[in-house]
Design an enzyme around this catalytic site. Structure first.
Site, PDB file in Angstrom:
ATOM      1  N   ARG A   6       6.971 -12.604  -9.433  1.00 16.08           N
ATOM      2  CA  ARG A   6       6.176 -12.926  -8.309  1.00 16.08           C
ATOM      3  C   ARG A   6       6.700 -13.282  -6.908  1.00 16.08           C
ATOM      4  O   ARG A   6       6.468 -13.224  -5.738  1.00 16.08           O
ATOM      5  CB  ARG A   6       4.979 -14.031  -8.489  1.00 16.08           C
ATOM      6  CG  ARG A   6       3.941 -14.150  -7.429  1.00 16.08           C
ATOM      7  CD  ARG A   6       2.764 -15.142  -7.578  1.00 16.08           C
ATOM      8  NE  ARG A   6       3.020 -16.213  -8.660  1.00 16.08           N
ATOM      9  CZ  ARG A   6       3.597 -17.390  -8.058  1.00 16.08           C
ATOM     10  NH1 ARG A   6       3.875 -17.523  -6.908  1.00 16.08           N
ATOM     11  NH2 ARG A   6       3.733 -18.197  -9.011  1.00 16.08           N
ATOM     12  N   TYR A  65      -9.496  -0.503  10.254  1.00 11.22           N
ATOM     13  CA  TYR A  65     -10.016   0.023   9.024  1.00 11.22           C
ATOM     14  C   TYR A  65     -10.861  -0.679   8.222  1.00 11.22           C
ATOM     15  O   TYR A  65     -10.746  -2.189   8.785  1.00 11.22           O
ATOM     16  CB  TYR A  65      -8.620   0.066   7.880  1.00 11.22           C
ATOM     17  CG  TYR A  65      -8.742   0.233   6.299  1.00 11.22           C
ATOM     18  CD1 TYR A  65      -9.061   1.590   6.069  1.00 11.22           C
ATOM     19  CD2 TYR A  65      -8.602  -0.664   5.566  1.00 11.22           C
ATOM     20  CE1 TYR A  65      -9.305   1.805   4.591  1.00 11.22           C
ATOM     21  CE2 TYR A  65      -9.242  -0.414   4.232  1.00 11.22           C
ATOM     22  CZ  TYR A  65      -9.261   0.664   3.949  1.00 11.22           C
ATOM     23  OH  TYR A  65      -9.432   1.081   2.494  1.00 11.22           O
ATOM     24  N   ASP A  73      -1.138  -1.506  12.236  1.00  8.34           N
ATOM     25  CA  ASP A  73      -1.328  -0.559  11.028  1.00  8.34           C
ATOM     26  C   ASP A  73      -0.804   0.804  11.035  1.00  8.34           C
ATOM     27  O   ASP A  73      -1.508   1.490  11.852  1.00  8.34           O
ATOM     28  CB  ASP A  73      -2.722  -0.816  10.494  1.00  8.34           C
ATOM     29  CG  ASP A  73      -3.092  -0.028   9.204  1.00  8.34           C
ATOM     30  OD1 ASP A  73      -2.288   0.728   8.997  1.00  8.34           O
ATOM     31  OD2 ASP A  73      -3.931  -0.612   8.473  1.00  8.34           O
ATOM     32  N   LYS A 123      -1.239   5.642   0.644  1.00  8.13           N
ATOM     33  CA  LYS A 123      -1.524   6.883   1.074  1.00  8.13           C
ATOM     34  C   LYS A 123      -0.384   7.643   1.434  1.00  8.13           C
ATOM     35  O   LYS A 123       0.303   7.856   0.220  1.00  8.13           O
ATOM     36  CB  LYS A 123      -2.096   6.605   2.748  1.00  8.13           C
ATOM     37  CG  LYS A 123      -3.298   5.496   2.672  1.00  8.13           C
ATOM     38  CD  LYS A 123      -4.596   5.637   1.780  1.00  8.13           C
ATOM     39  CE  LYS A 123      -5.443   4.503   1.513  1.00  8.13           C
ATOM     40  NZ  LYS A 123      -5.778   3.794   2.582  1.00  8.13           N
TER      41      LYS A 123
END
Ligand code: PLP
Length: 395
Positions: free
Chosen positions: A60, A113, A185, A210
């Site tokens: 992590r 978004y 973004d 994407k």
């Protein structure tokens, strides 16, 4: 690789972060599928935790496969470092959580978004973070929304699904003059077509789900930053909140990114051809694609992007019902949300991705009921055009 920084973007796409494994010579970065890492002795363990040694501790908090991907995207965006995240939204959250505290204010693009906007409106508001959404296609609107407590300007360009653009350089200046930072973004443009850090932005976010991964088989996100102090703080926040990336996921994205140039080049070429077909079609009301001179901000696209990308939107005569006819009768593109994959996808934002935003606000942001979004893939342009043609004939 020596001097990779000075090489072209395509060489970087293939080689950045993709070092042969020093232990075995494996050319493909191995998947270090381990949750934890053994220390040589107590002093080594202590040095890893104090930061004196950059040895790995616990996945992590960092993992070699994930680090290879972070290096790859960091090189492509020209940052000082990157933080990979489990999803694009985990990456957006890492930005908000790092940059905003109770009493702070953020100015954001109205056509953000969907969830990037919704969490500010519904969740961050619960913790005393104030947000103003503006039509950032005109930078003056961003300037006018700045308050004394504005800490972050967050833009998306091209925006989803309107394909409207925001002037990155102008917004960086507005943010910096106000003592705030600019985040963007960059999912739609990819680091191939737009490098916001070089235009003054401080932070870049991607949904690697994407284009960067490009094969519709992974969800993933990343943040690239320019300032080492922000990077350090972001790591603290992100590692403890826990939205970090799994090494297997990182490996899949590392495989995907190697063909980013080839995929974007082909899909972009297809998009331009489809754009020209739609512009000349009697049943099409309007077409929006930043790579075509018909886009109202084509000049800005030419200034800050090296290509229009592979997502476009259009409206058909007859509005929503006619749009549905087209969507329902396309044979090649799947009717699905998401974009940037090797295959074409088509969707209707007003009833799918953007239903969470009230209709009046949606329309104000340019997401009209007749808007159909097509994410163009790497098929043959002729087949996609023939397919659109037969679907439009059914209206
Ligand atoms: C998909 C997307 C996101 C969110 O990414 P996930 O990987 O789905 O969490 C954020 N911004 C843009 C522009 C996107 O297209």
């Amino acid at each position: 690789m020596k001097n990779l920084d000075k090489m072209g973007i395509n060489t970087k796409v293939v080689h950045a972060g993709q070092k042969a494994d020093p232990a075995t010579g494996a050319v493909s970065v191995p998947i270090y599928q381990s949750s934890t890492f053994k220390f040589n002795d107590a002093d080594h363990g202590a040095a890893c935790f104090s930061g004196e040694s950059n040895g790995y501790k616990y996945t992590r908090l960092g993992n070699p496969t994930t680090a290879a991907l972070e290096e790859s995207i960091n090189v492509l965006e020209g940052g000082c470092g990157a933080v990979a995240a489990a999803t694009g939204m985990a990456a957006v959250n890492a930005v908000y959580l790092t940059m905003l505290s109770a009493g702070d204010h953020i100015v954001a693009t109205d056509a953000l978004y969907g969830p990037s906007r919704m969490i500010l409106e519904n969740e961050y508001s619960r913790f005393g973070v104030e947000a103003t959404f503006v039509d950032s296609t005109n930078p003056q609107n961003v300037a006018d929304a700045i308050q004394p407590n504005t800490k972050l300007v967050f833009i998306e360009s091209p925006a989803n699904p309107t394909l409207s653009l925001t002037d990155i350089e102008a917004c960086a200046k507005i943010a910096h003059d106000a003592g705030a930072k600019l985040a963007i973004d960059n999912t739609f443009a990819t680091p191939l077509l737009q490098q916001p850090l070089s235009l003054g932005a401080d932070i870049v976010v991607h949904s690697m789900t994407k284009f960067i991964n490009g094969h519709t088989d992974v969800v993933a996100g990343i943040v690239v930053v320019k300032d080492p102090a922000i990077l350090k703080r972001m790591k603290q926040v992100h590692y403890n909140f826990g939205g970090t990336m799994d090494p297997h996921q990182a490996w899949l994205v590392l495989r995907g990114v190697r063909t980013l140039s080839l995929r974007v080049e082909k899909a972009q070429k297809n998009t331009l051809e489809i754009c020209e077909f739609l512009l000349n079609h009697p049943k099409v009301e309007w077409v929006r694609y930043p790579g075509h001179p018909s886009h109202p901000q084509y000049e800005l696209a030419q200034k800050q992007m090296s290509g229009g990308g592979a997502v476009m939107s259009f409206g058909v005569k007859g509005g929503l019902e006619a749009g549905k006819t087209v969507i329902n009768n396309m044979q090649i593109p799947h009717l699905a949300v998401s974009l940037g994959g090797i295959e074409s996808l088509i969707e209707h934002p007003a009833s799918m991705t953007h239903t969470g935003i009230p209709k009046a606000e949606r329309e104000l942001a340019g997401i009209t009921d007749d808007l159909v979004r097509i994410a163009v893939g790497c098929e043959d342009a002729k087949d996609l055009i023939d397919d659109l043609s037969q679907a439009l004939d059914l209206i």
